[in-house]
Each structure stands twice: as structure tokens, then as C-alpha cells.
Design a protein around this motif. Sequence first.
Motif, short mmCIF file in Angstrom:
data_model
loop_
_atom_site.label_atom_id
_atom_site.label_comp_id
_atom_site.label_asym_id
_atom_site.label_seq_id
_atom_site.Cartn_x
_atom_site.Cartn_y
_atom_site.Cartn_z
N ARG A 5 0.84 -1.20 0.00
CA ARG A 5 0.00 0.00 0.00
C ARG A 5 0.88 1.26 0.00
O ARG A 5 0.58 2.23 -0.71
N ASP A 6 1.99 1.22 0.74
CA ASP A 6 2.91 2.37 0.75
C ASP A 6 3.38 2.69 -0.66
O ASP A 6 3.39 3.85 -1.09
N VAL A 7 3.77 1.65 -1.39
CA VAL A 7 4.27 1.86 -2.76
C VAL A 7 3.16 2.41 -3.65
O VAL A 7 3.36 3.36 -4.41
N VAL A 8 1.97 1.82 -3.53
CA VAL A 8 0.83 2.23 -4.36
C VAL A 8 0.53 3.71 -4.14
O VAL A 8 0.38 4.48 -5.10
N PHE A 19 0.19 0.79 -16.56
CA PHE A 19 1.32 1.71 -16.43
C PHE A 19 1.71 1.89 -14.97
O PHE A 19 2.89 1.83 -14.61
N LEU A 20 0.69 2.08 -14.11
CA LEU A 20 0.97 2.30 -12.68
C LEU A 20 1.64 1.06 -12.05
O LEU A 20 2.60 1.19 -11.29
N VAL A 21 1.15 -0.13 -12.41
CA VAL A 21 1.75 -1.36 -11.88
C VAL A 21 3.22 -1.43 -12.33
O VAL A 21 4.10 -1.75 -11.53
N GLY A 22 3.44 -1.05 -13.60
CA GLY A 22 4.81 -1.06 -14.13
C GLY A 22 5.72 -0.14 -13.32
O GLY A 22 6.85 -0.50 -12.98
N GLN A 23 5.19 1.07 -12.99
CA GLN A 23 5.98 2.02 -12.20
C GLN A 23 6.29 1.44 -10.82
O GLN A 23 7.41 1.57 -10.31
N ALA A 24 5.29 0.78 -10.23
CA ALA A 24 5.48 0.20 -8.88
C ALA A 24 6.52 -0.92 -8.92
O ALA A 24 7.32 -1.09 -8.00
N MET A 25 6.49 -1.71 -10.01
CA MET A 25 7.47 -2.79 -10.16
C MET A 25 8.87 -2.21 -10.26
O MET A 25 9.83 -2.73 -9.69
N LYS A 26 8.97 -1.10 -11.03
CA LYS A 26 10.27 -0.45 -11.17
C LYS A 26 10.77 0.02 -9.81
O LYS A 26 11.92 -0.22 -9.42
N ASN A 43 -2.16 -4.72 -8.64
CA ASN A 43 -3.31 -4.47 -9.49
C ASN A 43 -4.56 -4.15 -8.68
O ASN A 43 -5.26 -3.17 -8.90
N LYS A 44 -4.81 -5.06 -7.75
CA LYS A 44 -6.01 -4.96 -6.92
C LYS A 44 -5.99 -3.66 -6.11
O LYS A 44 -6.97 -2.91 -6.05
N MET A 45 -4.83 -3.37 -5.53
CA MET A 45 -4.75 -2.23 -4.62
C MET A 45 -4.80 -0.89 -5.34
O MET A 45 -5.33 0.08 -4.81
N PHE A 46 -4.25 -0.85 -6.57
CA PHE A 46 -4.34 0.40 -7.34
C PHE A 46 -5.81 0.73 -7.58
O PHE A 46 -6.24 1.87 -7.41
N VAL A 47 -6.58 -0.28 -8.00
CA VAL A 47 -8.00 -0.05 -8.27
C VAL A 47 -8.70 0.44 -7.00
O VAL A 47 -9.43 1.45 -7.02
N GLU A 48 -8.43 -0.26 -5.89
CA GLU A 48 -9.03 0.13 -4.61
C GLU A 48 -8.73 1.59 -4.25
O GLU A 48 -9.63 2.37 -3.94
N GLU A 49 -7.44 1.92 -4.33
CA GLU A 49 -7.01 3.25 -3.87
C GLU A 49 -7.53 4.36 -4.80
O GLU A 49 -7.90 5.41 -4.34
N ILE A 50 -7.54 4.09 -6.11
CA ILE A 50 -8.05 5.12 -7.04
C ILE A 50 -9.53 5.38 -6.78
O ILE A 50 -9.99 6.52 -6.78
N ASN A 51 -10.24 4.27 -6.53
CA ASN A 51 -11.67 4.45 -6.26
C ASN A 51 -11.95 5.25 -5.01
O ASN A 51 -13.02 5.80 -4.85
N LYS A 52 -10.95 5.31 -4.12
CA LYS A 52 -11.12 6.12 -2.90
C LYS A 52 -10.87 7.59 -3.16
O LYS A 52 -11.26 8.45 -2.39
N ILE A 53 -10.13 7.89 -4.28
CA ILE A 53 -9.76 9.30 -4.52
C ILE A 53 -10.97 10.08 -5.03
O ILE A 53 -11.67 9.62 -5.93
N LEU A 58 0.79 6.68 -6.93
CA LEU A 58 -0.41 7.45 -7.28
C LEU A 58 -0.14 8.94 -7.15
O LEU A 58 -0.52 9.73 -8.02
N GLU A 59 0.56 9.31 -6.09
CA GLU A 59 0.85 10.73 -5.87
C GLU A 59 1.72 11.30 -6.98
O GLU A 59 1.51 12.44 -7.42
N ALA A 60 2.64 10.47 -7.45
CA ALA A 60 3.56 10.95 -8.48
C ALA A 60 2.95 10.95 -9.88
O ALA A 60 3.52 11.51 -10.81
N ASN A 61 1.79 10.30 -10.06
CA ASN A 61 1.22 10.16 -11.40
C ASN A 61 -0.26 10.56 -11.47
O ASN A 61 -1.12 9.75 -11.84
N PRO A 62 -0.55 11.83 -11.18
CA PRO A 62 -1.97 12.25 -11.17
C PRO A 62 -2.63 12.07 -12.55
O PRO A 62 -3.81 11.78 -12.64
N GLN A 63 -1.82 12.21 -13.62
CA GLN A 63 -2.41 12.10 -14.96
C GLN A 63 -2.99 10.70 -15.20
O GLN A 63 -4.08 10.55 -15.73
N SER A 64 -2.24 9.67 -14.73
CA SER A 64 -2.72 8.30 -14.90
C SER A 64 -4.00 8.07 -14.11
O SER A 64 -4.90 7.35 -14.54
#
Length: 481
Positions: free
Chosen positions: A425-428, A452-459, A471-481, A432-438
Amino acid sequence: MSRSDYETIVGLEIHAELSTKTKIFCSCPTEFGGEPNTHCCPICMAMPGTLPVLNEKVVEYAVKAGLATGCTISKDSKNDRKNYYYPDLPKSYQISQFDKPLCNHGAVEIEDDEGNKKEIGILRIHIEEDAGKLNHNEFGSGSLVDLNRAGVPLIEIVSEPDMRSAKEAERYMRKIKSILEYIEVSDCKMQEGSLRADVNVSVRKKGTNEFGTRTEMKNMSSFRSIVRAIEYEAERQIEVIENGGTVYQTTIRWDEVSGKTFPMRDKENADDYRYFPEPDLVAIRLSDEYIENVKKELPELPESRKLRYLTEYELSEKDSRLLTASKYLSDLFEGALKECGNAKAVANWILSDISRILNEKEMEADQIPFTASQLAKVVELIDKGTISSAIAKKVITELFENPQDPEIIIKENGWIQISDEGAIRDVVLKILEANPQSVADYKGGKDRAIGFLVGQAMKETKGKANPGMLNKMFVEEINKI
Ligand code: ADP
Ligand code: ZN
Ligand code: MG
């Protein structure tokens, strides 16, 4: 006339060292290597007064090879002396077979350059002894003789001149190698000289029936050299003919460094060898029952393994063919599968990363340094979620360099997959903070943005984060924004 008006004709005499425990006419070990002249006795050192005794296993292995290549096994065969002088041949003759070889008239199937099935005829298979080895200039000038190899059993498989290109010759030799490996009569280690070929090449104008004069390159033991040498030699012969010259029947030498062939000596004819029946050995008489028993002992051949892979493991036709083309790959597959139970994954790793690395390193499958268990462990670690497939790729590369328990490899390198929810979750959140456009893109309906976001997190985590969880957590967190 141009190059394309000619066709290349190739015939191979393949020598395979048999993996019997002892030599062909004495009880010395056949094992490769060893201090020079430590695997020898008065018989294989050719001391006067010694007598050879034929090793029965040699006959059995040769008969197996004959049966596996569709040959007729001769019930009445014998050994002959082939006389010539060379410092690595202390008797000044080689015991071989001349007019009554053990096996006659077989064939194996290969694919031609268009991908169609094609039969390559086998004229004969005979048994003979290997010569010793000369070590040149190891201690200054001169050469030293090592007789460890003298008397190691060989079969010579003589093909018909049925191949029509360098690639066909390679495919034929690979097929023979695979068959000999499957029936376990030779380890076929080309780097140790266990499998080598005399390569005969000629050219002729397309549409003619007569063969051209051939040249012969002896003792070639790498597929790459064989292909390059045939291609070069065919071109050279065409040029000679086009310039009005004559191709002479000679033994030539392929030089790997310059990529050229050079003449060595005039070709000997059979009568130059003054063949005559070996007076110290009795004739070889085989019964129908004996041949039948050897046939019963033949192990499963590639074709039937392939069918099993199609039906039992539901692998594709192509994957099954590639895996079973080499007994070593096929055994690696079956060994790993037995331990991890995931046929598709094991097949994929063998046919993708492992095959790619073999290619890059110009290694053959028999040189794979790690075990089936170690490969099985990699697949299990992925299946359990301990490592991602990105990390598994690195583990496989490492297994080639330093084969050991994959768990130790990942611990030592700190490659364990991050599957801890808090850490992910920390990474996600950071990504997210660094990529508002995505984030905006995703909300606007572009599902690809998640990739793209998963790719950035893997990097960010050097491939260690669990991609499913990301994957799962990005969707969760974006839906909270
Ligand atoms: P040797 O034992 O003297 O080399 P063989 O007659 O047994 O002679 O033939 C050896 C090999 O040469 C065989 O594999 C055969 O297929 C191949 N060969 C014979 N004639 C030709 C040719 N014209 N072009 C290419 N290969 C040939
Ligand atoms: Zn010996
Ligand atoms: Mg020859």
C-alpha cells in the motif's frame, strides 16, 4: 550459371562413442578425461602378444542403434583390420568392420528446408575402436600420446548422400544425436568428442542425376562449424566449376577462425587400407531371439513421448516437439514436472528463458548445469507467490552461473517478493501521488492506465512487488480518490 543453378549434396559419417563401462577389447574404463595413460592396459596399448576380446555390450548397443534407426540387423557379421599408421594408433591398424557391418539400410525422418518430411537413408552402422589422442606442444616442442581413448568403442553411422543443404545436414545430425541419447547408448557430448562427423560435400547442377566429386572434412564436432563449413565448401566448389576448374576428391580441413577450408591430403581408397578379416576375433553371430530381446529393451523414443505430452499434459504440438527433440530437455521437463506438478509452467520456462540462454551461450542441452529439482523449485516459488516471474527470470539466469537451491539464491540477493499488504500500500500511494495524470486517465475510462501504474510500482520495487496485489490495490485506492 549462378549459385542458384546448383544444389549441394551432403553425406555424413557420424562417429559416436558408446557409453559402455569398459572398452571394446579390454576391461579398461571408457570414462572421459583422467591423467594421460591411466585408463590403459597392455591390450589397448598394443603390446605384442596381447589378444582382444569383443565386449558384448558393444554389440548390444550397436544393435540398439540399428533398430532405433530402422536398420536390418545382420545375423552374420565380423571384424576387419583397417591398416594405417598414425602415432595415436599403436597397433598401426584399427579394428573396424569392412564388408559385413552389424546394421544395414535404415532411415530417419527429418524436415527439409521447406518444412516437409523427408527421409535420410542410412547405408550402414558398424562398430570399431577409437584411437588415442595427441597432445600438441603441451611441454614445449613435439607431441605427447595419450592412450586413454584408444579402444573406446565407437559406432560409425554412414548416411546415404541424401542431404541437400547445410541445414538439412544439421537437422539429420541432431536427429541422430537425439535418438542415441534416448536409447542411452552414447552420451553424445560433442564438447568431449563423443559425437563427431566426417562431412562429405559435393555440388551439381540442378536437374542432373550424376553426383559431383566430393570433398571430406573429418572429425567435426560442433553444429555451428558443420553448417558454416558446408556452406563455405559448396560455394568454393561452385566457384571452381564456374571457373572451368575441377573439384578433386580430397580430405580438407575447416578452419573456424578464417572461416575457410584448406586441402589436407589425397583421399585414401578402401584398398589403401588393406582391409582383411581380423584373425584374433571370431565372427559375430546373432540369433533372432537375441535381436528380438534387444528390441524389447528399447526405451520410449521421442515420437511416443511427444504424443504423451500432447495428451497427458495438453501441451501444443510445437512445444511437445521442441521438448522431446532433446532427451536432456525432455528429462529436465519430466523431472521438474514430477516435483512441482505444473506442466505448462515448466514447459514455458524451458522453451523460453532456458532455451534462449542456451542459445546465447552456444551451449547444448546436456550442458545445463542445474537440476530438475532446482527448476521445479523456481516454479513452486512463483506458484506460492514468493517471487514474481520477473524475479524468476533472474533466478534462472543465476542458476546457469551458480547452480544451487533457488531459495538460497533469492535470500542471498534479497529477491523475495513483497506480499505484505502494508508495504504494498505504501508503494501504491507513492506511485499514485507521483502520477496524477494516470489517475485521471483511469477515471476517464482508460483501463490501460493501471498497467502503467503497476509497471511504475514494479520499477520502484525492482520487480519484487506482488503484481496481483498491486493491481487490486491500485483499483481500490483510485476508487477512494
Ligand atoms: P569413405 O568411407 O571412403 O569415406 P563411402 O563411400 O563410405 O566412403 O562414403 C562416405 C560418405 O560420403 C557417405 O556418407 C556418403 O553418403 C557420402 N557421399 C558419397 N558420395 C557423395 C557425394 N557425391 N557427395 C556428397 N556426399 C557423398
Ligand atoms: Zn585396456
Ligand atoms: Mg569417409
